[in-house]
Design an enzyme around this catalytic site. Structure first.
Site, mmCIF file in Angstrom:
data_model
loop_
_atom_site.group_PDB
_atom_site.id
_atom_site.type_symbol
_atom_site.label_atom_id
_atom_site.label_comp_id
_atom_site.label_asym_id
_atom_site.label_seq_id
_atom_site.Cartn_x
_atom_site.Cartn_y
_atom_site.Cartn_z
ATOM 1 N N HIS A 18 0.842 -1.208 0.000
ATOM 2 C CA HIS A 18 0.000 0.000 0.000
ATOM 3 C C HIS A 18 0.878 1.259 0.000
ATOM 4 C CE1 HIS A 18 -3.007 -2.699 2.287
ATOM 5 N NE2 HIS A 18 -3.547 -2.483 1.101
ATOM 6 N N LYS A 42 -15.779 -8.180 5.460
ATOM 7 C CA LYS A 42 -14.609 -8.409 6.320
ATOM 8 C C LYS A 42 -14.898 -8.089 7.786
ATOM 9 C CE LYS A 42 -10.996 -7.795 2.885
ATOM 10 N NZ LYS A 42 -9.875 -7.014 2.397
HETATM 11 N N1 COA Z 1 -0.302 -3.981 -1.513
HETATM 12 C C1 COA Z 1 -0.673 -4.823 -0.548
HETATM 13 N N2 COA Z 1 -1.893 -5.349 -0.446
HETATM 14 C C2 COA Z 1 -2.740 -5.000 -1.390
HETATM 15 C C3 COA Z 1 -2.437 -4.146 -2.419
HETATM 16 C C4 COA Z 1 -1.148 -3.609 -2.466
HETATM 17 N N3 COA Z 1 -0.779 -2.772 -3.421
HETATM 18 N N4 COA Z 1 -3.512 -3.992 -3.191
HETATM 19 C C5 COA Z 1 -4.453 -4.724 -2.644
HETATM 20 N N5 COA Z 1 -3.996 -5.349 -1.567
HETATM 21 C C6 COA Z 1 -4.687 -6.305 -0.727
HETATM 22 C C7 COA Z 1 -5.039 -5.813 0.642
HETATM 23 O O1 COA Z 1 -3.989 -6.054 1.557
HETATM 24 C C8 COA Z 1 -6.258 -6.651 0.943
HETATM 25 O O2 COA Z 1 -5.842 -7.891 1.433
HETATM 26 P P1 COA Z 1 -6.796 -8.766 2.366
HETATM 27 O O3 COA Z 1 -8.015 -9.099 1.551
HETATM 28 O O4 COA Z 1 -5.962 -9.922 2.688
HETATM 29 O O5 COA Z 1 -7.179 -7.910 3.551
HETATM 30 C C9 COA Z 1 -6.904 -6.856 -0.425
HETATM 31 O O6 COA Z 1 -5.904 -6.579 -1.364
HETATM 32 C C10 COA Z 1 -8.030 -5.933 -0.725
HETATM 33 O O7 COA Z 1 -7.904 -4.843 0.123
HETATM 34 P P2 COA Z 1 -8.401 -3.401 -0.098
HETATM 35 O O8 COA Z 1 -7.759 -2.807 -1.287
HETATM 36 O O9 COA Z 1 -8.207 -2.704 1.179
HETATM 37 O O10 COA Z 1 -9.902 -3.606 -0.463
HETATM 38 P P3 COA Z 1 -11.046 -4.203 0.426
HETATM 39 O O11 COA Z 1 -11.724 -5.225 -0.429
HETATM 40 O O12 COA Z 1 -10.610 -4.629 1.759
HETATM 41 O O13 COA Z 1 -11.917 -2.935 0.656
HETATM 42 C C11 COA Z 1 -13.246 -1.098 0.037
HETATM 43 C C12 COA Z 1 -12.738 -2.459 -0.312
HETATM 44 C C13 COA Z 1 -13.202 -0.801 1.515
HETATM 45 C C14 COA Z 1 -12.452 -0.075 -0.709
HETATM 46 C C15 COA Z 1 -14.689 -1.105 -0.478
HETATM 47 O O14 COA Z 1 -15.390 -2.137 0.182
HETATM 48 C C16 COA Z 1 -15.373 0.216 -0.261
HETATM 49 O O15 COA Z 1 -15.206 1.140 -1.028
HETATM 50 N N6 COA Z 1 -16.137 0.280 0.838
HETATM 51 C C17 COA Z 1 -16.914 1.458 1.174
HETATM 52 C C18 COA Z 1 -18.377 1.155 0.874
HETATM 53 C C19 COA Z 1 -18.611 1.139 -0.626
HETATM 54 O O16 COA Z 1 -18.449 2.112 -1.319
HETATM 55 N N7 COA Z 1 -19.059 -0.027 -1.107
HETATM 56 C C20 COA Z 1 -19.429 -0.194 -2.492
HETATM 57 C C21 COA Z 1 -18.382 -0.868 -3.264
HETATM 58 S S1 COA Z 1 -19.038 -1.205 -4.895
#
Ligand code: COA
Length: 163
Positions: A18, A42
């Protein structure tokens, strides 16, 4: 402001992957908001406030990066803050299915907002927040995955007991 982007994520916790994305995005846009958001799929190791505090420490040297959190839709946050670009990172083809559908859903919610994808550097593409937590719980070294201050926060959190 046109040249403004939001980079949303769970950041549970923020990893070196990140951090590298944030640094690169900050070199492209005038202003970047790193948004700690929640996914309903999650359950979290760190509270939203703790994730935000860790990110603030991590980003403190990046002058055009602001860290905040939001309990609603990312598109709503972007609209409210006059942000036209959502950044998401891809580590490989596995990320694509979820990310493309999320981008399409966000486009339906807010047609004026674009999602831009940025590729993670290959040497960091194996990192995920889940792996970090799994390694930490099993007392492995996190030095290749997170910064020293994040590693300390995880260790302290584990000493207090898993949530
Ligand atoms: N380096 C390290 N890890 C990375 C990465 C990078 N460059 N890119 C992605 N990842 C990993 C993260 O560590 C995470 O790993 P995990 O699943 O083991 O925890 C995974 O990829 C995805 O993480 P993240 O990018 O944080 O996305 P998420 O799926 O956890 O969260 C949100 C998604 C929070 C952005 C999304 O749910 C959101 O926007 N929520 C707000 C409500 C909303 O608008 N919802 C409608 C969505 S259509």
């Amino acid at each position: 402001m046109k040249n403004k982007a939001v980079y949303p994520g769970s950041f549970d916790p923020v990893t070196l992957g990140h951090q590298e994305i944030i640094r690169r995005v900050a070199s492209i846009f005038d202003e970047v908001v790193v948004l700690v958001a929640d996914s309903l799929k999650k359950s979290y190791f760190f509270s939203r406030e703790e994730r935000e505090a860790l990110l603030k420490q991590t980003c403190r040297d990046l002058k055009n990066v602001k860290v905040t959190s939001f309990a609603g839709l990312t598109t709503q946050f972007a609209t409210d803050n006059d942000i036209g670009v959502i950044i998401r990172s891809l580590r490989g083809s596995n990320d694509w299915d979820l990310e493309s559908t999320m981008a399409q859903a966000n486009k339906k919610l807010a047609p004026d907002i674009e999602t831009l994808f940025i590729m993670t550097q290959p040497e960091l593409a194996h990192i995920s927040s889940s792996f970090v937590k799994e390694i930490a719980v099993n007392r492995g070294s996190l030095s290749h995955f997170v910064s020293a201050e994040v590693e300390k926060a995880i260790t302290d959190r584990l000493k207090r007991g898993t949530p």
